[in-house]
Design a protein around this motif. Structure first.
Motif, short mmCIF file in Angstrom:
data_model
loop_
_atom_site.label_atom_id
_atom_site.label_comp_id
_atom_site.label_asym_id
_atom_site.label_seq_id
_atom_site.Cartn_x
_atom_site.Cartn_y
_atom_site.Cartn_z
N VAL A 187 -3.00 -1.07 -10.69
CA VAL A 187 -3.89 -2.21 -10.52
C VAL A 187 -4.88 -1.98 -9.39
CG1 VAL A 187 -2.19 -3.88 -11.37
CG2 VAL A 187 -2.33 -3.42 -8.92
N ILE A 188 -6.05 -2.57 -9.54
CA ILE A 188 -6.98 -2.76 -8.44
C ILE A 188 -6.96 -4.25 -8.13
CG2 ILE A 188 -9.39 -2.72 -7.70
CD1 ILE A 188 -9.81 -0.28 -9.50
N ILE A 189 -6.48 -4.60 -6.95
CA ILE A 189 -6.50 -5.99 -6.49
C ILE A 189 -7.82 -6.19 -5.76
CG2 ILE A 189 -5.39 -7.73 -5.04
CD1 ILE A 189 -2.75 -6.15 -5.49
N ARG A 190 -8.67 -7.02 -6.30
CA ARG A 190 -10.01 -7.16 -5.74
C ARG A 190 -9.97 -7.74 -4.33
NH1 ARG A 190 -11.82 -9.02 -11.58
NH2 ARG A 190 -12.84 -7.11 -12.33
N ASP A 191 -11.06 -7.50 -3.60
CA ASP A 191 -11.09 -7.79 -2.17
C ASP A 191 -11.00 -9.28 -1.85
OD1 ASP A 191 -11.44 -5.02 -1.32
OD2 ASP A 191 -13.44 -5.17 -2.21
N GLY A 192 -11.37 -10.13 -2.80
CA GLY A 192 -11.29 -11.57 -2.59
C GLY A 192 -9.91 -12.14 -2.83
N GLY A 193 -8.95 -11.29 -3.21
CA GLY A 193 -7.58 -11.74 -3.42
C GLY A 193 -7.38 -12.39 -4.77
#
Length: 298
Positions: A66-72
């Motif tokens: 997964v890539i957990i985006r920077d905005g959570g």
């Protein structure tokens, strides 16, 4: 919507504004609005019954693909812990909790003299994700060994799905919306443990030689198009070693993205989109993401 959740009675751990980046294999990403690690399946069911149906739920496993985006991630993130990681034998089947690591299941099957699960030694992830993504490697995949999967729905009800119910396809299984995988049964065949371990050693050696296993990566980035290899298309499009910010296409295996140390999730995703565009321009093939991209951008 979250006020009721803040008052929920749980036996597990319920945190708010909880960091997710350190849990991700990429070591990037923002926080979970709420993060719940249930004590057991009844604890999970009780919280789901209390949960406002408008609150989105995201389930994370080993966080390898997964890539957990920077905005959570907004809403509730569920992380299944040790209570969901048990592995046991039942005749010639391995019964494994959704949080059990694929490698652990493979090694335990070998210890019991059950073959057929060797391919899982080369998959970074947990069993729940292996079902959802029909994870595979080295000529096999989850659909070839799965007998059934137990799931829990948003109302806290448990249901057992057969192999046919899951309607497996390439890197995909069909589950009811909002379903959480709890445990599965995987078929094995009796064999000499020494032969099984020898096969597993070959797989591990091949993986170590061909993949950046000691880097901050998330596994295979793009699905293989029908009849083609994603890495070969990426290489032919001149993307091996390509960089964006702190992210890089692996020079060792160019279907892997790397965090060189200071990458953001935005760097990783932007690099992936650049690769997709270059492959489209070069080969007229549209690569599809295999890595799941979750959450909000900043």
């Amino acid at each position: 919507m979250m006020s009721r959740l803040r008052q929920a009675k749980v036996r597990g751990r319920l945190q708010f504004d909880a960091p997710l980046g350190p849990r991700s294999w990429f070591r990037t990403g923002g926080n979970a609005e709420a993060l719940f690690t249930p004590a057991d399946r009844e604890d999970l069911a009780q919280l789901l019954r209390q949960l406002d149906p408008r609150i989105p739920v995201t389930v994370l496993g080993a966080c390898s693909n997964v890539i957990i985006r920077d905005g959570g991630i907004k809403g509730l993130v569920i992380r299944l812990g040790g209570a969901f990681a048990q592995v046991m034998r039942q005749a010639d089947e391995v019964i494994a909790g959704a949080a059990a690591l694929d490698t652990t299941v493979s090694e335990q099957a070998a210890a019991w003299g059950l073959s057929g699960l060797e391919f899982m030694i080369g998959i970074p992830g947990a069993i729940g994700g292996a079902v959802i993504m029909n994870a595979g490697a080295h000529g096999s995949d989850t659909s070839k060994v799965l007998s059934w999967a137990e799931i829990m729905d948003r109302r806290g009800h448990i249901q057992r799905l057969s192999h046919a119910d899951l309607k497996f396809s390439y890197r995909h299984a069909t589950l009811p919306e909002g379903a959480i995988v709890l445990r599965v049964a995987l078929r094995g065949k009796p064999a000499e443990p020494a032969k099984i371990r020898a096969h597993m050693a070959e797989i591990k050696a091949q993986r170590d030689e061909s993949q950046p296993v000691r880097a901050r990566t998330g596994g295979s980035t793009f699905r293989n198009p029908t009849g083609q290899k994603a890495w070969a298309l990426i290489n032919a499009a001149g993307c091996r070693g390509l960089r964006h910010g702190g992210a890089q296409v692996s020079e060792k295996h160019c279907n892997f993205l790397l965090n060189l140390g200071d990458a953001t999730s935005a760097d990783l995703e932007a690099l992936g989109e650049t690769v997709r565009q270059k492959v489209q321009n070069h080969a007229q093939v549209q690569l599809e993401w295999e890595i799941k991209r979750l959450g909000e951008t900043r």
